[in-house]
Design an enzyme around this catalytic site. Sequence first.
Site, PDB file in Angstrom:
ATOM      1  N   LYS A 110       0.589  -1.199  -0.110  1.00  0.00           N
ATOM      2  CA  LYS A 110       0.196  -0.053  -0.123  1.00  0.00           C
ATOM      3  C   LYS A 110       0.830   1.179  -0.113  1.00  0.00           C
ATOM      4  O   LYS A 110       0.597   2.111  -0.292  1.00  0.00           O
ATOM      5  CB  LYS A 110      -1.160   0.189   1.693  1.00  0.00           C
ATOM      6  CG  LYS A 110      -1.949  -1.489   1.057  1.00  0.00           C
ATOM      7  CD  LYS A 110      -3.124  -1.348   2.497  1.00  0.00           C
ATOM      8  CE  LYS A 110      -3.842  -2.257   1.858  1.00  0.00           C
ATOM      9  NZ  LYS A 110      -4.567  -2.446   2.690  1.00  0.00           N
ATOM     10  N   GLN A 164      -4.555  -1.414   9.519  1.00  0.00           N
ATOM     11  CA  GLN A 164      -4.309  -2.906   9.141  1.00  0.00           C
ATOM     12  C   GLN A 164      -5.248  -3.858   9.925  1.00  0.00           C
ATOM     13  O   GLN A 164      -4.642  -4.223  11.059  1.00  0.00           O
ATOM     14  CB  GLN A 164      -2.381  -2.998   8.993  1.00  0.00           C
ATOM     15  CG  GLN A 164      -3.178  -4.410   7.818  1.00  0.00           C
ATOM     16  CD  GLN A 164      -3.657  -4.518   6.493  1.00  0.00           C
ATOM     17  OE1 GLN A 164      -3.409  -3.356   5.943  1.00  0.00           O
ATOM     18  NE2 GLN A 164      -4.012  -5.213   6.327  1.00  0.00           N
ATOM     19  N   ASP A 224     -10.999   3.112   4.390  1.00  0.00           N
ATOM     20  CA  ASP A 224     -11.343   1.746   4.129  1.00  0.00           C
ATOM     21  C   ASP A 224     -12.573   1.988   3.906  1.00  0.00           C
ATOM     22  O   ASP A 224     -13.187  -0.129   3.499  1.00  0.00           O
ATOM     23  CB  ASP A 224     -10.483   0.506   5.216  1.00  0.00           C
ATOM     24  CG  ASP A 224      -9.354   0.050   4.738  1.00  0.00           C
ATOM     25  OD1 ASP A 224      -8.885  -0.546   4.011  1.00  0.00           O
ATOM     26  OD2 ASP A 224      -8.683  -0.478   6.026  1.00  0.00           O
TER      27      ASP A 224
END
Length: 294
Positions: free
Chosen positions: A61, A105, A128
């Site tokens: 990422k 994450q 997200d």
Amino acid sequence: MTALKVEQSGAKIIDGKVVAKKMRADQKAQVELLQAKGVTPGLAVVLVGEDPASEIYVSRKVKACEAVGIKSISYRLPATISNEELLVLIGKLNADQNVHGILVQLPLPKHIDMAKVLETIAPEKDVDGFHLYNVGALVVGRQIFPPCTPYGVMHLLEYSDIPIEGRNVVVVGASNIVGKPMALMLMARDATVAICHAKTRDLGQWTMLADILVVAAGVPNLIVSQMVKTGAVVIDVGINRLPDGRIVGDVDFEGVRKKASYISPVPGGVGPMTIAMLLENTIISAQRFAASDI
Ligand code: NAP
């Protein structure tokens, strides 16, 4: 409705790397426009602990951000961090005007209250798409950010000109981050959607009905060709590491490709799109920030 045609040579491959690369060129241009206005999109990436798979995802990422000019700021925190310390960091990132997106994450260590962490991220920085607001708003189509993986699948279907309206879609997997939002996005496009999960009886009976089959269970070889209708579109979201180190999806790719009209491979299908959509959401967040003239 007639099924999509199966080529003599087998299914057409839906190449997520190609689609993500095309998107990257546009994303780079969008970032340059923002920079000309004095705004550099910023993504805070929070990694707790040392899970090897998470390390790989995070570094991909970060690299993808660099490629389009998004400034990523990594926070690598010990697995022993307390809930409170993590929430304080998120509070600071929420208030930081140079941060337009916050990514924590997953998975988080067991002692961390994941739901609380996700709910603490400001919805307008929740790139997200996991905040309760964004998840709930999917039901009425008013989310601020769509969750990246199902959003990436929608892009792959659109890019491949696969009709969705009126089609039978079966989603295998009912998690909050993939299966459920996937089903909602497809419903919003007027598909007829069924969701299957680990307790579904006779999975094959359901998957056989699918014009479009999206599989996100995390079980290698869960879907074999006898479970797939001729001409179906098969999207494999699964990422599984086999004991010999190979990465495979949830679909028996070689068997199913002979029967499907389209199929996405693993690796190289949905994975690159998840990252592409993360960048997309971060840029959109920075554009909203620039437009708000804060
Ligand atoms: P998850 O939270 O473990 O959820 C898995 C879902 O699949 C659950 O709903 C589970 O049912 C269902 N399931 C498990 N075994 C099944 C079976 N034998 N038959 C039918 N359904 C079954 O996983 P996730 O986070 O959604 O991820 C799913 C897969 O996608 C994983 O391989 C993950 O690595 C991958 N993934 C890929 C990307 C990407 O970018 N490509 C992004 C995210 C996830 P129950 O609800 O009944 O337990």
